[in-house]
Design an enzyme around this catalytic site. Structure first.
Site, PDB file in Angstrom:
ATOM      1  N   SER A 168     -23.273 -21.204 -28.554  1.00 43.42           N
ATOM      2  CA  SER A 168     -23.982 -20.863 -27.316  1.00 43.42           C
ATOM      3  C   SER A 168     -23.585 -19.454 -26.934  1.00 43.42           C
ATOM      4  O   SER A 168     -22.512 -19.236 -26.361  1.00 43.42           O
ATOM      5  CB  SER A 168     -23.613 -21.853 -26.206  1.00 43.42           C
ATOM      6  OG  SER A 168     -24.031 -23.153 -26.530  1.00 43.42           O
TER       7      SER A 168
ATOM      8  N   LYS B 105     -31.010 -22.652 -24.403  1.00 40.74           N
ATOM      9  CA  LYS B 105     -29.682 -23.238 -24.171  1.00 40.74           C
ATOM     10  C   LYS B 105     -29.121 -22.802 -22.822  1.00 40.74           C
ATOM     11  O   LYS B 105     -28.457 -23.574 -22.132  1.00 40.74           O
ATOM     12  CB  LYS B 105     -28.719 -22.841 -25.296  1.00 40.74           C
ATOM     13  CG  LYS B 105     -27.305 -23.420 -25.148  1.00 40.74           C
ATOM     14  CD  LYS B 105     -27.308 -24.953 -25.078  1.00 40.74           C
ATOM     15  CE  LYS B 105     -25.929 -25.527 -24.769  1.00 40.74           C
ATOM     16  NZ  LYS B 105     -24.983 -25.499 -25.870  1.00 40.74           N
TER      17      LYS B 105
ATOM     18  N   LYS C 286     -18.032 -19.935 -19.789  1.00 44.51           N
ATOM     19  CA  LYS C 286     -18.549 -18.842 -20.621  1.00 44.51           C
ATOM     20  C   LYS C 286     -20.071 -18.898 -20.692  1.00 44.51           C
ATOM     21  O   LYS C 286     -20.761 -17.880 -20.546  1.00 44.51           O
ATOM     22  CB  LYS C 286     -17.931 -18.930 -22.015  1.00 44.51           C
ATOM     23  CG  LYS C 286     -18.461 -17.921 -23.036  1.00 44.51           C
ATOM     24  CD  LYS C 286     -19.593 -18.469 -23.881  1.00 44.51           C
ATOM     25  CE  LYS C 286     -19.188 -19.665 -24.703  1.00 44.51           C
ATOM     26  NZ  LYS C 286     -20.297 -20.177 -25.552  1.00 44.51           N
TER      27      LYS C 286
END
Length: 297
Positions: free
Chosen positions: A95, A170, A238
């Protein structure tokens, strides 16, 4: 078809195991040598560098914590790009930001290689049973080449668009998951401190409009006080940082996402970076001075 897999962590190891179970020849690399040795014991070929993975593979998968890690193993001095042949395909399942995905795709294209960004959703349980949702960005012909391999790791596999579209999907996925966990935590702390039976409340609401995969995955673990990571707080922080950076670059305010990100930073400052993101409940428990328990007692 010879495969490579770089990144044998919580997600990457079971994904690689599913490739091996489906009969693929897989060359693996990770900085954690114990993980490499474990996969060698299950039939994989070990590599000492990402370059060596590239030398032995037609399709190379990466599943790594951050974009800089992906850039390093793919484009670095001992990276995949230095060993792979013309026509090789790199499938990044991490990701990372769409900007980084496009940067990697462009660098590979200059060497006659191909790229798909193919991040996943479903966490460790779905990585283990091979039913991940996989959202893909890239060229359709490359996607069709790789899709049969992806079917060993995932169930719902969708080509969303060109390079960067998988990573963008995502980002949207991470907004929905993490904001949902925050809303769920608010509901649980309210109900728990009010004194009702949380197990019965969960059964009462899970079949209605408030029911969801997030609810079913996280509520039972929270009631058991089980915060062993399937999706770590620091990794989701993150992801939400990438969400906010992307949103700000195109002029999209995201007030809910920004609040959840700050909650994660608060928990990370308390040493809970490695907890599952369902551990967000602990942020609310501190505010309410009350601990959620399965029996609400």
């Amino acid at each position: 078809m010879k495969l490579g897999f770089i990144g044998l962590g919580i997600m990457g190891k079971p994904m690689t195991q599913n490739l091996l179970k489906n009969g693929y020849e897989v060359t693996v690399y990770d900085i954690n040598q114990a993980a490499v040795e474990e996969l060698i014991g299950q039939g994989a070929r070990g590599a000492k560098t990402p370059r060596e993975v590239g030398e032995h593979s037609e399709i190379i998968f990466t599943m790594l914590p951050k974009g800089e890690h992906v850039i390093s193993v793919v484009l670095g001095e001992s990276g995949v790009i230095e060993g792979a042949k013309v026509g090789a395909i790199v499938v990044d399942m991490s990701s990372i930001s769409p900007v980084q995905s496009k940067e990697i795709a462009d660098a590979l294209a200059a060497k006659g290689m191909h790229m798909l960004d193919a991040p996943v959703s479903g966490g460790e349980p779905k990585a283990i049973d091979g039913t991940l949702a996989i959202m893909v960005g890239g060229k359709e012909n490359i996607f069709e080449t790789v899709k049969p391999v992806l079917q060993s790791m995932g169930q719902d596999i969708t080509l969303v668009g060109d390079h960067g579209c998988g990573t963008t999907a995502k980002l949207a996925n991470q907004i929905l998951v993490n904001v949902h966990i925050a809303a769920m935590s608010e509901a649980l702390i309210l109900a728990s401190k009010a004194g009702i039976d949380l197990k019965k409340m969960y059964e009462a609401i899970r079949g209605g409009l408030a029911g969801s995969a997030v609810l079913d995955a996280k509520v039972p673990l929270i009631l058991e006080r089980n915060f062993v990571a399937g999706g770590r707080i620091d990794i989701n922080a993150k992801d939400l940082t990438n969400v906010m950076d992307t949103a700000h670059s195109i002029g999209v305010p995201l007030p809910l996402t920004s609040q959840v990100l700050e909650m994660y930073h608060s928990l990370m400052a308390e040493g809970k970076a490695g907890d599952d993101h369902g551990g967000l409940i602990q942020f609310y428990e501190k505010l309410a001075n009350f601990e959620v328990k399965g029996d609400s007692k």
